[in-house]
Design an enzyme around this catalytic site. Structure first.
Site, PDB file in Angstrom:
ATOM      1  N   LEU A 225      56.966  10.633  57.746  1.00 51.02           N
ATOM      2  CA  LEU A 225      56.090  11.808  57.643  1.00 51.02           C
ATOM      3  C   LEU A 225      55.602  12.254  59.010  1.00 51.02           C
ATOM      4  CD1 LEU A 225      53.960  10.389  54.657  1.00 51.02           C
ATOM      5  CD2 LEU A 225      55.898  11.970  54.479  1.00 51.02           C
TER       6      LEU A 225
ATOM      7  N   ASP B 230      64.909   8.273  64.720  1.00 46.42           N
ATOM      8  CA  ASP B 230      65.973   7.297  64.993  1.00 46.42           C
ATOM      9  C   ASP B 230      65.389   5.967  65.446  1.00 46.42           C
ATOM     10  OD1 ASP B 230      67.817   9.283  64.425  1.00 46.42           O
ATOM     11  OD2 ASP B 230      67.997   9.899  66.528  1.00 46.42           O
TER      12      ASP B 230
ATOM     13  N   ASP C 222      56.533  13.853  73.313  1.00 46.75           N
ATOM     14  CA  ASP C 222      57.840  14.349  72.841  1.00 46.75           C
ATOM     15  C   ASP C 222      58.308  13.423  71.713  1.00 46.75           C
ATOM     16  OD1 ASP C 222      60.403  15.285  72.441  1.00 46.75           O
ATOM     17  OD2 ASP C 222      61.204  14.521  74.334  1.00 46.75           O
TER      18      ASP C 222
HETATM   19  N1  LIG Z   1      53.070  12.076  66.819  1.00 41.40           N
HETATM   20  C1  LIG Z   1      53.366  10.851  66.378  1.00 41.40           C
HETATM   21  N2  LIG Z   1      52.488   9.835  66.545  1.00 41.40           N
HETATM   22  C2  LIG Z   1      52.767   8.590  66.100  1.00 41.40           C
HETATM   23  N3  LIG Z   1      53.921   8.260  65.458  1.00 41.40           N
HETATM   24  C3  LIG Z   1      54.825   9.225  65.269  1.00 41.40           C
HETATM   25  C4  LIG Z   1      54.624  10.570  65.715  1.00 41.40           C
HETATM   26  N4  LIG Z   1      55.711  11.301  65.379  1.00 41.40           N
HETATM   27  C5  LIG Z   1      56.550  10.453  64.750  1.00 41.40           C
HETATM   28  N5  LIG Z   1      56.030   9.211  64.676  1.00 41.40           N
HETATM   29  C6  LIG Z   1      56.609   8.022  64.045  1.00 41.40           C
HETATM   30  O1  LIG Z   1      58.007   8.206  63.961  1.00 41.40           O
HETATM   31  C7  LIG Z   1      58.422   8.216  62.593  1.00 41.40           C
HETATM   32  C8  LIG Z   1      59.552   9.193  62.417  1.00 41.40           C
HETATM   33  O2  LIG Z   1      59.136  10.500  62.766  1.00 41.40           O
HETATM   34  P1  LIG Z   1      59.569  11.766  61.877  1.00 41.40           P
HETATM   35  O3  LIG Z   1      59.117  13.001  62.592  1.00 41.40           O
HETATM   36  O4  LIG Z   1      59.106  11.565  60.487  1.00 41.40           O
HETATM   37  O5  LIG Z   1      61.157  11.649  61.919  1.00 41.40           O
HETATM   38  P2  LIG Z   1      62.232  12.773  62.313  1.00 41.40           P
HETATM   39  O6  LIG Z   1      62.341  12.666  63.801  1.00 41.40           O
HETATM   40  O7  LIG Z   1      63.454  12.334  61.593  1.00 41.40           O
HETATM   41  O8  LIG Z   1      61.686  14.100  61.844  1.00 41.40           O
HETATM   42  C9  LIG Z   1      57.160   8.518  61.793  1.00 41.40           C
HETATM   43  O9  LIG Z   1      57.252   7.953  60.496  1.00 41.40           O
HETATM   44  C10 LIG Z   1      56.085   7.855  62.633  1.00 41.40           C
HETATM   45  O10 LIG Z   1      56.010   6.477  62.319  1.00 41.40           O
END
Ligand SMILES: Nc1ncnc2c1ncn2[C@@H]1O[C@H](COP(=O)(O)OP(=O)(O)O)[C@@H](O)[C@H]1O
Ligand SMILES: [Mg+2]
Length: 329
Positions: free
Chosen positions: A247, A278, A272
């Site tokens: 999420l 991944d 970023d």
């Molecule tokens: N801004 C953030 N702060 C902390 N953790 C993050 C953040 N963005 C992503 N993550 C971590 O990375 C995981 C994957 O990010 P997500 O955006 O859901 O995947 P995708 O890159 O496939 O869209 C998240 O479930 C979270 O644990």
């Protein structure tokens, strides 16, 4: 929904287990050189705009997943293909530096996989993917490396390789009793029945899940108000008793045989988030290879992926176990 309180100390101990495990994880799939430029605004058809300096960084979903797992100390075997261009050495060199075994990667004539990415001043982007050598990861090639797949504790797959190849790899693993984790990304709305039947766990982000199950995303972005038990039921109907839904900055949800677990995000100053998904998936693979339960692996992944959000690029932002521990200590 279950919310376990897993302490940071427990997560760090689990992170150590990922590094200490002798069991290998295998990744079959893509490696790309990502060519990125930043522009004030995205060009329209026929238009030329100026950009800042070009960056060339190692990427590709499978390569990223392999790199993040190896960085935290897991034993990782990469199967895939590079071309005969300079990017081949670049991609393999970076994976080797991360600690990935690339000894069985196929070398084919022609260009390696590339993406051409334009990012505007609002962070909006356009991405053009040229599969190159990734399109040549064939059924025959994976069939020739049955030993690597069957000898692994877990196999990671995404959909940047030909679907026939992905299915063939899943089948080899499944028949050998190797757990298969599939990332439905780049998103395909109808996963082939053969793939679903030969895989164990589905990993998708919130947008992919919503499209897959045909559900609306909560208008206010409040994923905690969503009926996850109903989603678990839908996932089961779709063919998966185990699933991970990421999420973004809101963390993730793990569905494990009817039980939904909320895995909270780890707070960081994100610069970023490219490659966070991944990093999350690669860490889950490392955790499963080390014998962790899915939800425990997801808690480790939340820390490792959050670390990745604090640096630029995909592979370039992945931390070692020591770096991850240091950031959160
Ligand atoms: N801004 C953030 N702060 C902390 N953790 C993050 C953040 N963005 C992503 N993550 C971590 O990375 C995981 C994957 O990010 P997500 O955006 O859901 O995947 P995708 O890159 O496939 O869209 C998240 O479930 C979270 O644990
Ligand atoms: Mg996202």
């Amino acid at each position: 929904m279950q919310v376990e309180h897993i302490s940071k100390e427990q997560v760090f101990a689990d992170l150590d287990r990922c590094a200490a495990s002798e069991r290998t994880l295998a990744v079959v799939g893509s490696m790309n050189a990502d060519y990125t430029v930043t522009t004030e605004r995205l060009p329209g058809p026929g238009e030329t705009v100026n950009a800042g300096p070009l960056t060339v960084l190692p990427g590709g979903k499978s390569g990223n997943q392999a790199a993040t797992a190896a960085r935290i100390g897991a034993k990782v075997h990469m199967l895939g293909a590079v071309g005969d261009d300079a990017n081949a050495d670049f991609l393999l060199g970076r994976l080797r530096e991360a600690g990935v075994d690339v000894g069985d990667v196929l070398h084919v004539p022609g260009p390696s996989g590339t993406t051409v990415i334009t990012v505007d001043s609002h962070g909006e982007n356009t991405i053009v993917y040229s599969p190159g050598s990734n399109a040549k990861v064939s059924v025959e090639y994976v069939g020739g490396h049955k030993d690597v797949i069957a000898g692994a504790a877990v196999l990671g797959l995404c959909l940047e390789s030909p679907m026939d190849t992905v299915i063939a790899a899943a089948r080899i693993a499944h028949e050998a009793g190797v757990k298969v984790l599939v990332n439905d990304s780049p998103f395909v709305p109808e996963l082939p029945a053969d793939l679903v039947a030969n895989s164990d766990i589905l990993l998708v982000n919130e947008h992919e899940m919503s499209q897959l199950l045909g559900i609306d995303e909560p208008a206010d972005g409040d994923w905690d108000a969503v009926d996850w038990e109903a989603i678990a039921e839908r996932m089961r109907g779709f063919g998966y008793d185990q699933a991970v839904i990421t999420l973004g900055g809101d963390g993730s949800v793990v569905i494990d045989h009817g039980v939904c677990h909320r895995v909270p995000p780890v707070k960081v100053r994100a610069v970023d988030t490219t490659g966070c998904g991944d990093s999350f998936m690669g860490t889950i693979l490392a955790g499963l290879a080390a014998g962790l339960e899915l939800v425990r692996a997801a808690h480790v992944a939340a820390y490792v992926a959050a670390y990745a959000a604090t640096g630029y690029g995909a592979q370039a932002s992945y931390g070692t176990a020591d770096q991850v521990r240091a950031l959160f200590s």
